[in-house]
Design an enzyme around this catalytic site. Structure first.
Site, mmCIF file in Angstrom:
data_model
loop_
_atom_site.group_PDB
_atom_site.id
_atom_site.type_symbol
_atom_site.label_atom_id
_atom_site.label_comp_id
_atom_site.label_asym_id
_atom_site.label_seq_id
_atom_site.Cartn_x
_atom_site.Cartn_y
_atom_site.Cartn_z
ATOM 1 N N GLU A 1 -4.117 -2.796 -7.963
ATOM 2 C CA GLU A 1 -3.081 -3.649 -7.370
ATOM 3 C C GLU A 1 -3.611 -5.064 -7.110
ATOM 4 O OE1 GLU A 1 0.027 -3.329 -7.211
ATOM 5 O OE2 GLU A 1 0.128 -1.236 -7.807
ATOM 6 N N TYR B 1 4.328 -6.148 -0.496
ATOM 7 C CA TYR B 1 4.419 -5.470 -1.791
ATOM 8 C C TYR B 1 3.216 -4.541 -2.017
ATOM 9 C CZ TYR B 1 3.317 -4.448 -6.501
ATOM 10 O OH TYR B 1 2.921 -3.739 -7.598
ATOM 11 N N ASP C 1 8.613 -6.255 -6.489
ATOM 12 C CA ASP C 1 7.828 -7.299 -7.153
ATOM 13 C C ASP C 1 8.761 -8.028 -8.125
ATOM 14 O OD1 ASP C 1 8.174 -5.581 -9.291
ATOM 15 O OD2 ASP C 1 6.101 -5.740 -9.988
#
Ligand code: SF4
Length: 356
Positions: free
Chosen positions: A44, A127, A145
């Site tokens: 991520e 997020y 996103d």
């Protein structure tokens, strides 16, 4: 048309089960049936502003050197930056390291599972917290996103600007309503995957879209106009001169390097001597030759670097670290300086050829 959340989820998940890309951070642990939380955290951070294909080799290299969260927490920042070199947005690398340390100090060496705790990690926003909680821990947390924004706006035919706060709030609420208690990570991944591969910005592939029957924009034939195009602002251009300052030491050619400040762009990384290009040359330097120009584009800024080879005037002083070009391979350098090093290497080779 009415939107049935259960029917939408089941169409999307069926498609995802058959079409999910085989990405290395998606490999599941037998014990949990979910991906390793450390792998999710790492991916991520790397995927922020960066394409999947670019991230994959970096992901493997990181795991080779730092196979576990605790190995990363022990790492030296310069080693992490060096490994990150070329991936850009270096604050992510520093935050990743700080996040690993925080996991060790506050969360028993594990990646936490709640949104509140995840938000305590440096570099983790709403997020990323949602992605890690849902994908790595099976928490029914929404994520929004860029890809999910586009998919949701089209599904609900939202025509307002998704960069405005009211629209953003509306999209988060919608994503929260859609994410299920069962398989939340898969649903979130499926939404992103749909946006990345089918519901793409230009020419969405509605004919093969697994959720076309739920899509209001498609029904109205306006999918191409949603979301509205961003008003593009001209990006400011920054002109710099890179001075590849050299000296001869015992048959070795050494170059002057300086470390960037500990905050701001490319913080803590190293570079050849670099100054604003204001038409004036550095008075203590004598330019020997010009090697060329490098253009470097960032999201909100463009750079133009003029690259020159220079020597210090007799008795002039320069606050720098002198290294042979090969030794500089150990330093984390911003991409324009990696390119510069290649140019300098070619110049040195040509010079040696002339001398021999
Ligand atoms: Fe996107 Fe078209 Fe699918 Fe709607 S039908 S979600 S616009 S790809």
């Amino acid at each position: 048309m009415s939107f049935s959340i259960p029917a939408f989820r089941s169409d999307l998940l069926r498609w995802f089960d058959a079409n999910a890309r085989d990405l290395p951070w998606r490999a599941v642990l037998p014990a949990t049936g979910r991906p390793d939380p450390y792998h999710v955290l790492l991916s991520e951070f790397m995927l922020q502003q960066t394409q999947v294909a670019t991230v994959i080799p970096y992901f493997f290299r990181f795991l080779e050197l730092f196979p576990t969260l605790s190995a990363l927490a022990d790492a030296d920042e310069q080693a992490v930056l060096r490994l990150w070199q070329g991936l850009g947005y270096y604050s992510r690398a520093r935050n990743l390291l700080r996040a690993a340390k925080r996991c060790r100090e506050h969360f028993g060496g594990r990646v936490p599972a709640t949104i509140e705790q995840l938000l305590e990690l440096p570099g983790v926003g709403r997020y990323t917290a949602g992605a890690i909680a849902s994908i790595a821990h099976g928490v029914a947390a929404p994520i929004v996103d860029g890809n999910v924004v586009r998919v949701l706006c089209r599904l609900d035919s939202i025509r307002s600007d998704p960069r405005e706060k009211t629209t953003i709030d509306q999209l988060w609420a919608r994503a929260a309503a859609i994410v299920p208690k069962k398989r939340p990570g898969d649903l979130n991944s499926a939404m992103m995957e749909l946006g990345a591969t089918v519901c793409v910005p230009k020419n969405p592939q509605c004919l093969i879209c697994p959720v076309a029957r739920h899509c209001a924009a498609r029904a109205a034939g306006i999918e191409q106009t949603i979301p509205p195009a961003k008003q593009s602002k001209p990006t400011p251009l920054e002109a710099r001169t890179i001075y590849c300052v050299y000296r001869n030491r015992d048959k070795t050619v050494e170059f002057a390097f300086e470390q960037r400040p500990s905050t701001g762009r490319w913080a803590g990384m190293w570079q050849f001597i670099t100054r604003p290009d204001d038409g004036q040359n550095e008075p203590q330097l004598e330019i020997e030759t010009e090697l060329g120009t490098i253009a470097h584009q960032l999201t909100h800024r463009s750079y133009r670097f003029k690259v020159v080879v220079a020597r210090l005037h007799h008795r002039a002083k320069l606050n720098a670290t002198w290294l042979a070009l090969e030794a500089s391979l150990d330093l984390p350098l911003p991409k324009p300086h990696v390119t510069t090093r290649g140019m300098v290497h070619a110049w040195l080779e040509a010079r040696r050829g002339r001398e021999s």
